[in-house]
Design a protein around this motif. Sequence first.
Motif, PDB file in Angstrom:
ATOM      1  N   GLY A 259       0.790  -1.219   0.000  1.00 35.52           N
ATOM      2  CA  GLY A 259       0.000   0.000   0.000  1.00 35.52           C
ATOM      3  C   GLY A 259       0.825   1.273   0.000  1.00 35.52           C
ATOM      4  N   LEU A 260       2.072   1.178  -0.436  1.00 34.93           N
ATOM      5  CA  LEU A 260       2.948   2.345  -0.488  1.00 34.93           C
ATOM      6  C   LEU A 260       2.804   3.065  -1.824  1.00 34.93           C
ATOM      7  N   GLY A 261       2.729   4.387  -1.781  1.00 34.89           N
ATOM      8  CA  GLY A 261       2.894   5.149  -3.006  1.00 34.89           C
ATOM      9  C   GLY A 261       4.324   4.975  -3.491  1.00 34.89           C
ATOM     10  N   TYR A 262       4.505   4.843  -4.802  1.00 36.92           N
ATOM     11  CA  TYR A 262       5.820   4.459  -5.320  1.00 36.92           C
ATOM     12  C   TYR A 262       6.138   5.241  -6.581  1.00 36.92           C
ATOM     13  N   ALA A 263       7.338   5.815  -6.627  1.00 41.78           N
ATOM     14  CA  ALA A 263       7.821   6.481  -7.841  1.00 41.78           C
ATOM     15  C   ALA A 263       9.303   6.185  -7.983  1.00 41.78           C
TER      16      ALA A 263
END
Length: 343
Positions: free
Chosen positions: A284-288
């Motif tokens: 559930g981590l935002g990732y870039a």
Amino acid sequence: MVYDAFVLLSFGGPEKPDDVMPFLRNVVRGRGVPDERLAEVYEHYMHFGGVSPINQQCRDLLAAIETEFSTHGVKLPAYWGNRNWHPMLADTVAQMRDDGVEHALGFATSAYGGYSSCKQYWEDIAAARAHVGPGAPRIAKLRQFHDHPGFVNPHVVGVKQALAKLDPARRASTRLVFTAHSIPVSMAETAGPTGGRYNAQLAETARLVHAAAAADLGYDLVWQSRSGPPQIPWLEPDINDHLEGLAGQGVTDVVVSPIGFVSDHLEVIWDLDNEAKDTAARLGLGYARAATPGVHPDFVSMVRELVQERTDDQSRSALGTLPTWDTCQPDCCPTPVRRGAPR
């Protein structure tokens, strides 16, 4: 010393499905890697149609360097040779000899010290010259460039662009994670004048990029692309294990910056754009993921500046304090026992 050519030194990669297994056998030659492991890595390449992007990235970089040379009056013909796949360095050195080249400058697509990232390129040069025999041109490898502005600045740009893709409302719980290729602990702790330089240089690059790109965020340096047998200790934590830990600490978003690499080749794409991205999604981590230098103008200019350090006695550009070197002493980075497979 008068130099009369430039040569780009790189790892090489397959460009069609039939290339993949011969390429992998070149990479692991002498290591005793079982066919089952090669079959697993073969599938990674087939996920991308059996084509590694690294050769095209080298073509693009070489073309950009040639333009940069022409614009700035650097009159050196440019060549390209690989360690593991065509164009093989030995073939390139033979062509250079036939073209009358006597003394060339080599630029390796790795910013750091250490065996695989530096000394092995010296070994590649020696092996290629021995294969060609009489008349083989001498090749002097340009120095490491982990803290050169032309390497650091493109990573800074990449981090800023990646951060812009995440939710600004969650910036306070966002973490910056730098990655590099893991190596055996025994290699990282090697004795001699350059012992531990790989880790130290990476830590300095991470500090420099963090300070310029996202000084308000916490950051970590972790590892990817481990390939050795489980009983051999490698640098840890792995990026995927680290993401698990961050999620447990309340981190909501991550920017992953592969500062160990100069281009978005297959290890970057597979390990970060597939495996790590999937791990982040599961948690559930935002990732870039931040971009690598590639053909960023600052990086291309850096190559030209490194050449001019040697040909025109220009001063060295450096943002950090650690030493870099362009010669390899006999006791520098001992050749490791050959174990492990590629990713």
